[in-house]
Scaffold this active site. Structure first.
Site, short mmCIF file in Angstrom:
data_model
loop_
_atom_site.label_atom_id
_atom_site.label_comp_id
_atom_site.label_asym_id
_atom_site.label_seq_id
_atom_site.Cartn_x
_atom_site.Cartn_y
_atom_site.Cartn_z
N ASP A 494 1.05 -1.26 -0.20
CA ASP A 494 0.01 0.01 -0.02
C ASP A 494 1.07 1.37 -0.05
O ASP A 494 0.44 2.62 -0.24
CB ASP A 494 -0.74 -0.19 1.17
CG ASP A 494 -2.36 -0.76 0.89
OD1 ASP A 494 -2.63 -0.67 -0.09
OD2 ASP A 494 -2.56 -1.68 2.45
C1 GLC Z 1 -1.24 -3.99 4.92
C2 GLC Z 1 -2.47 -4.36 4.61
C3 GLC Z 1 -2.55 -4.80 2.97
C4 GLC Z 1 -1.25 -4.50 2.72
C5 GLC Z 1 -0.38 -4.29 3.72
C6 GLC Z 1 0.87 -3.91 2.60
O1 GLC Z 1 -1.45 -5.45 6.35
O2 GLC Z 1 -3.73 -4.29 5.32
O3 GLC Z 1 -3.46 -4.64 2.25
O4 GLC Z 1 -1.31 -4.92 1.48
O5 GLC Z 1 -0.07 -3.98 4.15
O6 GLC Z 1 1.29 -2.61 2.64
#
Ligand code: GLC
Ligand code: GLC
Length: 829
Positions: A494
């Site tokens: 993210d």
């Molecule tokens: C958090 C989010 C997930 C994402 C991860 C890496 O765990 O819930 O959706 O893939 O962060 O950013």
């Protein structure tokens, strides 16, 4: 240093000091009513949705952190204490907290008086039962009092903690006998209420928080009524309604008394909201009366110790059944403990709650994540496949007809969250993986014909198979200049946001798009993700397998050609010599390449590329795995990228905003460690796979709980990486994709028991030192008792496989389908 120990026989973690390095919590409830409970009884309850239907209040960013919940206070001749130590923090003579499967038992003892409180949410029940057993272990008679307290949340947790100008005037309650009802907004727009009751006559009560505390200058550690041993019998009128029961108790030496409290939730149909008469003794300020029939029935269900014992037994039986579907006996106790108990338990919790409510997730921030919930299914599907099926249909129904997905949805409304929107490039692929996992587990091909609408065509007739088609082609239809998938807003990570170029505080990296990409449809048409490419080639074969099974040979061949092309593109444009790059940014520059100054290598694409065998013919898989070992491996796990970013790279988005070693900037993101564990096992390197597994599996980090900080019985999402000052410190425990993925890694890749479309694959990749192991797996109605022998001490390689004594070629046990128990024997060599 440890703060407790595992009691494997009882499937409990036993905490022996209230002063854990962080609140160590448990979850009660696994259907509609949920509670969080810490080792000092902090936490909160909600029904279905932690944001929209909050039952008790929680204060965010509070000091102390773990304050508020349901508490019992005891006033024993002027000494005021809590069975869970907090909030008064009177030093206890004895303390113990046992977190078990869906229940928590907290015991405190002070001056010869023992209080043992069992908290649980029974099966098929919308309430938390709290059984308090008070025992006088002294040699003299004791007279003391016990106060309960729960603070109501005014239903919408987000509104409750912001809209004070309204909320301080809306609170309403009713009191009948020993039951306090919370009925704020009930008359007008709500048809649900909550109640807090005790199964005995009470000697007083409070329903107004400030009256209970005695002063607005007091906290929960110092309630005036408790200190004075005198409830104020307050009746809430706006402000902050609470529910507190006051009870005087006298116990002879050795004598015990049991009190059963219930914190419940109920809904009434629109035409049965009100009672026709006001019963004698009801305390209310309203002209209308709540219809309490449902509460009466709920109270009746658990108002004696016998009924409570039966409810607890039922819960334990449920869990024993769930945990008997897959059981192992390996030479390593910690593996057994993780696989047989805690990892599976955590998978249920993540399945239930996605990333919504924990001590790191506020419950008001996110609903169910599209990618998160799909991945959660991978670790949960064998437990209750029917619930996985239901969930798959809910999630798929939030998808758009072009294959795009809402990134999140609210569990109560089941509608996509428009604030966050979509265009996360990886989302659709996880659905192919989870639907395939469901079919592999159950053999229920019928799900593909299930009628599942699209969000933008709610009344249209569409099937689950169509959802898989559009998911697959959403990737194919959105490729960049190198023929790799466009990165869009983010791609699992993210914090890699290649279309943001954000320079203004407050812009959300996930939703903000730089105006320069507006004309292009919201995101760069140059930035590409090598991770999504690898995820596509890993996931694609499941889609092809489904088409083949359905006899759609042409479509299968067409899809396979896309996979082959993607592999070729990835090898040509994303293999950097010793590993795969992470992405091309919006300027067309490589990210995660040896050409970069920082962030030369990333973990995410590597595992899926290895398992897709991209470039295997030229040794790309082993080179990649060796590079991970060389650059990402450290004492506490595998860091996400290396070297950590030390500057803000505006073209990468959120990732480089974090100090090095934390979160996505070179933190140990346990979720993707699992992908490497899988890949190492897949490549036959069982010792490496196990090394990485044991670095992050909680039972293995128990000994360093003082460094690790978070619960030693569940995975956290993150551990501080080698660049961090707090190297080895865990954060964001409980709600993480690590639970599901590490369940997959240990059970399907290391221990190698993996459901396939046409049977149960048994192909372990274990430490060479192991002599073997045994496992029991219920699968499609049959039970397989599996014995693995490793006489030559190899990592991987099935030399022979027999089912009930008969040799089977390869390593897939065919489905017997006779409901019987079958003996599977595998010899490695
Ligand atoms: C958090 C989010 C997930 C994402 C991860 C890496 O765990 O819930 O959706 O893939 O962060 O950013
Ligand atoms: C609140 C609102 C204001 C409104 C007033 C009366 O103060 O902020 O806009 O006029 O209530 O309803």
């Amino acid at each position: 240093m440890k703060f407790g120990y595992f009691d494997d026989l009882r499937k409990e973690y036993v905490i022996n000091t209230p002063r854990t390095p962080y609140p160590w919590i448990n979850y009660l409830g696994n259907q509609g009513f949920f509670s969080l409970i810490s080792n000092t009884a902090g936490g909160y309850s909600f029904y279905m949705d932690a944001r929209l239907r909050r039952i008790t209040r929680y204060r965010y960013n509070n000091v102390p952190l773990d304050m508020g919940g349901r508490y019992f206070y005891i006033n024993d001749n002027g000494t005021v204490w809590n069975p869970g130590w907090s909030p008064v923090k009177t030093e206890l003579d004895e303390y113990e907290c046992r977190h078990g499967m869906g229940y928590t038992i907290i015991k405190g003892k002070k001056n010869g008086l023992k209080a043992e409180v069992t908290f649980f949410v029974p099966q098929n029940y919308d309430g938390e039962v709290q059984q308090v057993v008070l025992t006088n272990e002294s040699t003299e008679a004791k007279s003391f009092s016990i106060f309960s307290i729960a603070e109501w949340c005014l239903w919408d947790a987000q509104d409750d903690c912001t809209n004070f100008q309204r909320n301080f005037s809306t609170g309403r309650v009713e009191i009948e006998g020993s039951t306090i009802y919370h009925v704020t907004e009930y008359r007008d727009r709500r048809n649900h209420y909550a109640f807090y009751t005790v199964n005995d006559e009470i000697d007083g009560y409070d329903t107004d928080r400030d009256a209970f505390l005695g002063s607005i200058y007091n906290g929960w550690d110092n309630p005036e009524t408790v200190k004075a041993d005198k409830p104020s019998n307050s009746f809430a009128d706006g402000w902050s309604p609470v529910a507190s029961h006051y009870k005087k108790v006298t116990l002879a030496p050795g004598e015990s008394k049991t009190l059963i409290y219930i914190l419940g939730y109920a809904e009434n149909p629109q035409d049965k909201k009100f009672a026709s008469e006001k019963p004698e003794g009801l305390l209310t300020r309203e002209t209308w009366v709540l219809n309490k029939e449902k509460a009466y029935a709920m109270i009746d269900k658990y108002n004696t110790p016998e009924k409570v014992a039966a409810g607890l037994d039922e819960l334990k039986t449920t869990w024993n059944k769930l945990l008997s579907i897959f059981k192992v006996d390996t030479p390593d106790d910690k593996v057994n403990r993780m696989v047989n108990i805690w990892n599976q338990y955590q998978c249920m919790v993540t399945f239930n709650l996605s990333r919504s409510a924990s001590y790191f997730e506020s419950g008001i921030g996110r609903g169910m994540g599209f990618r998160d919930s799909n991945q959660d299914i991978l670790g949960f599907v064998h437990q209750i496949p029917e619930r996985a099926r239901e969930r798959l249909i809910d999630i798929a129904s939030t998808q758009l007809s072009d294959g795009g997905c809402y990134h999140q949805y609210q569990p109560l409304t089941k509608k996509g969250n428009a604030d966050i929107g979509g265009d996360f490039s990886d989302d659709p692929l996880w659905m192919i993986l989870s639907v395939a996992a469901y079919i592999k587990e159950t053999g229920d091909w019928g799900i593909l014909d299930a009628n599942v609408p699209f969000d933008d065509d709610p009344d249209g007739k569409h099937t689950m198979l169509e959802h898989l088609d559009v998911s697959f082609y959403h990737i194919v239809n959105n490729l960049g200049p190198h023929g790799l998938p466009l990165a869009m807003r983010a791609d699992w990570n993210d914090c890699i946001n290649l279309s943001c170029f954000s320079d203004t505080p407050g812009e959300s990296f996930q939703t903000y798009t730089n105006p320069k990409f507006k004309a292009e449809g919201g995101y760069s048409k140059v930035a590409e993700s090598a991770f999504v490419a690898a995820l596509f080639t890993y996931t694609g074969p499941a889609y092809v397998g489904i088409l083949e099974h359905l006899g759609k040979a042409d479509e299968a061949a067409k899809a396979q050609a896309e996979i082959d092309k993607m592999k070729k593109n990835t090898m040509e444009s994303a293999f950097d010599g010793d590993w795969f790059i992470r992405a091309y940014d919006a300027n067309g520059e490589k990210m995660g390449s040896k050409e970069c100054e920082e962030g030369k290598i990333f973990i995410e694409p590597q595992g899926f590329a290895v398992m897709s065998e991209i470039g295997k013919d030229v040794g790309a898989d082993i080179k990649t795995l060796n590079s991970i070992d060389k650059y990402l491996n450290c004492e506490f796990g595998l860091v996400l990228n290396n070297p950590a970013y030390t500057k803000y790279y505006i073209q990468y988005g959120e990732i480089s905003t974090y100090p090095g070693g934390y979160k996505e900037n070179a933190g140990i993101f346990t979720h993707n460690n699992a992908w490497i564990i899988c890949a190492e096992a897949y490549a036959g390197r069982g010792d490496k796979a196990f090394e990485y597994y044991s670095k992050i599996a909680p039972a293995f980090t128990e000994e360093t709980s003082d460094i690790h900080k978070t619960e030693p019985y569940v995975y956290g999402q993150m551990i501080g990486g080698k660049d961090a000052k707090n190297f080895g410190q865990g954060k964001n425990s409980w709600l993480t994709g690590t639970a599901a993925w590490n369940m997959v890694a240990i059970s399907q890749y290391i221990l190698g028991v993996k459901p396939e479309f046409d049977g149960l694959r048994v192909d372990p990749s274990i430490p060479a030192a192991w002599d073997g192991f045994t496992a029991t797996r219920q699968f499609r109605g049959d039970t397989y008792e599996i014995t693995i022998k490793n006489p030559d001490h190899v990592n991987k390689g099935v030399k022979s496989l027999t089912v009930d004594g008969a040799a089977v070629d390869g390593c897939i046990v065919p489905v017997a389908g006779d409901g019987k128990t079958h003996k599977v024997e595998v010899v490695l060599g």
